[in-house]
Motif scaffolding. Sequence first.
Motif, mmCIF file in Angstrom:
data_model
loop_
_atom_site.group_PDB
_atom_site.id
_atom_site.type_symbol
_atom_site.label_atom_id
_atom_site.label_comp_id
_atom_site.label_asym_id
_atom_site.label_seq_id
_atom_site.Cartn_x
_atom_site.Cartn_y
_atom_site.Cartn_z
ATOM 1 N N ALA A 387 -11.281 -25.523 31.248
ATOM 2 C CA ALA A 387 -11.899 -24.417 31.249
ATOM 3 C C ALA A 387 -11.401 -23.064 31.496
ATOM 4 N N VAL A 388 -10.260 -23.028 32.254
ATOM 5 C CA VAL A 388 -9.665 -21.806 32.578
ATOM 6 C C VAL A 388 -8.657 -21.342 31.372
ATOM 7 N N GLY A 389 -8.208 -22.043 30.667
ATOM 8 C CA GLY A 389 -7.489 -21.933 29.342
ATOM 9 C C GLY A 389 -8.489 -21.061 28.325
ATOM 10 N N TYR A 390 -9.660 -21.690 28.157
ATOM 11 C CA TYR A 390 -10.614 -21.132 27.265
ATOM 12 C C TYR A 390 -11.234 -19.762 27.505
ATOM 13 N N ILE A 391 -11.638 -19.753 28.863
ATOM 14 C CA ILE A 391 -12.116 -18.771 29.731
ATOM 15 C C ILE A 391 -11.056 -17.318 29.383
ATOM 16 N N LEU A 392 -9.835 -17.972 29.720
ATOM 17 C CA LEU A 392 -8.809 -16.583 29.387
ATOM 18 C C LEU A 392 -8.587 -16.337 27.825
ATOM 19 N N GLN A 393 -8.624 -17.144 27.257
ATOM 20 C CA GLN A 393 -8.466 -16.904 25.785
ATOM 21 C C GLN A 393 -9.480 -16.330 25.147
ATOM 22 N N SER A 394 -10.700 -16.430 25.593
ATOM 23 C CA SER A 394 -11.964 -15.847 24.980
ATOM 24 C C SER A 394 -12.363 -14.420 25.627
ATOM 25 N N THR A 395 -12.129 -14.289 27.022
ATOM 26 C CA THR A 395 -12.609 -13.288 27.853
ATOM 27 C C THR A 395 -11.103 -12.284 28.239
ATOM 28 N N GLY A 396 -10.035 -12.982 28.566
ATOM 29 C CA GLY A 396 -8.962 -12.492 29.066
ATOM 30 C C GLY A 396 -9.434 -12.011 30.654
ATOM 31 N N SER A 397 -10.281 -12.475 31.490
ATOM 32 C CA SER A 397 -10.684 -11.975 32.534
ATOM 33 C C SER A 397 -10.701 -13.190 33.496
ATOM 34 N N TYR A 398 -10.197 -12.886 35.000
ATOM 35 C CA TYR A 398 -10.457 -13.914 35.928
ATOM 36 C C TYR A 398 -11.710 -13.793 36.663
ATOM 37 N N VAL A 399 -12.596 -13.095 36.251
ATOM 38 C CA VAL A 399 -13.877 -12.989 37.065
ATOM 39 C C VAL A 399 -14.396 -14.194 37.530
ATOM 40 N N ALA A 400 -14.827 -14.891 36.204
ATOM 41 C CA ALA A 400 -15.648 -16.227 36.097
ATOM 42 C C ALA A 400 -14.626 -17.212 36.773
ATOM 43 N N VAL A 401 -13.412 -17.345 36.781
ATOM 44 C CA VAL A 401 -12.585 -18.122 37.507
ATOM 45 C C VAL A 401 -12.544 -18.005 39.080
ATOM 46 N N PHE A 402 -12.735 -16.875 39.596
ATOM 47 C CA PHE A 402 -12.747 -16.643 41.085
ATOM 48 C C PHE A 402 -14.166 -16.768 41.469
ATOM 49 N N LEU A 403 -15.062 -16.553 40.706
ATOM 50 C CA LEU A 403 -16.457 -16.779 41.139
ATOM 51 C C LEU A 403 -16.665 -18.295 41.426
ATOM 52 N N LEU A 404 -15.989 -19.067 40.407
ATOM 53 C CA LEU A 404 -15.977 -20.577 40.643
ATOM 54 C C LEU A 404 -14.969 -20.981 42.015
ATOM 55 N N ALA A 405 -14.145 -20.320 41.992
ATOM 56 C CA ALA A 405 -13.176 -20.665 43.401
ATOM 57 C C ALA A 405 -14.011 -20.346 44.575
ATOM 58 N N GLY A 406 -14.643 -19.359 44.690
ATOM 59 C CA GLY A 406 -15.471 -18.749 45.937
ATOM 60 C C GLY A 406 -16.682 -19.463 46.426
#
Length: 428
Positions: A387-406
């Motif tokens: 999921a992180v690989g596709y998120i970063l490749q499509s958006t270039g942003s860590y916003v969704a990644v850190f929302l998941l982490a929190g």
Amino acid sequence: MPISVDSVSAGPASAFGGRRWRICGLLLFAATVNYMDRQVIALLKPTLQVQFGWTEVGYSNIVLAFQLAYAIGLLFAGKLIDRLGTRKGFSLAVFLWSLAAMAHAGASSIFQFALARFSLGLGESGSFPASIKAVAEWFPKRERALATGIFNSGTNIGAMVTPLVVPWLTYRFGWRMAFIATGALGFVWVACWLALYRRPEDDARVSAAELAHIHHDPPDQDRRPIPWRTLLCLRQTWALSLGKFFTDPIWWVYLFWMPDFLSRHLGLNLAGMRLPLFVIYTGASIGSVSGGWLSSALLKRGWSLNSSRKIALLACAIAVTPIMIAARTGNAWLAIFLIALAAGAHQGWSANLYTLASDMFPRSAVGSVVGFASTIGAIGGMLVAKAVGYILQSTGSYVAVFLLAGSAYLVALCFIQALSPRLKPAQL
């Protein structure tokens, strides 16, 4: 005059002797080496991505190979360590992963790196089941969370040391030497472990007072191997497993993608990452020991086992939540501080979560239960890695990644509470 368990347990800790804490030091050393070998590729990602032309999805496949092997290995590692014993089983695991770590130096394609990572994952799958089993053998219940927090802080020491060592090795000798040098440390650990580790009752250097202190808890009623069909039907097994399913992937995001976050968002090169990563993993080390200390301190003040562990888990889960704004802030050091806080909270959470295994299961089953739960955590890690690989490749942003982490830890705690509201020992 013979020494009673009650009189020993009432005395000062210094009267018991310190052999068990030296064993804890060996476990800390192992965790340090483990995470040095695990993190090298994350630090070298910007370098190797340029040299070999990796995409974000390609790199996520390399990470996935490690997690897949880790998940497979954990299905067997706990049982194998329960069968071989902690001394032999842990030695075998570290020997194998050290060879695999050094094998990265011969890789030159995504497939070859993925193969080396797969081998590393198989070897490293034995680390935490063996460490938790050693803690169960050497520490009474009231000290286990603290001991786990101390040895688990080795993961952060490894993550702090690696950014200091790898850039120097890479600039001076090339990136291949970074894999060889860090991998070789494992063989040093194996020699120390074989020379020093015995079960407490077999170790001539353990005093009578310390041995009585270690065995202060009531003996396990059932020392027979526990079959899988029994373990998988227990709510306690799934409480631990789902706790790891939701939260283990978040730590791996920090480990495998944090250098990329620092490079992508803060414009740091390999050498420039040293201080931010040092701050992040210093926070993780503090959190690891503090989280273990908190539940142990509450126990010593008369709190119940259930309340002590759950309050510590809740405090850690809440402390993670501010990371959700880390990718949105324009202040680099605020982002680093929030990540350090979350990393520390994760490690405090992890120290207490691992301890639940020895709280709810007999020593004969701890390795197997931790192995299975870690497998479930690794499966979660595989899903999140893709999921992180596709998120970063499509958006270039860590916003969704850190929302998941929190949010992951509060969700995990809800499952733990639902499945094991009182942390009752498993009825086997």
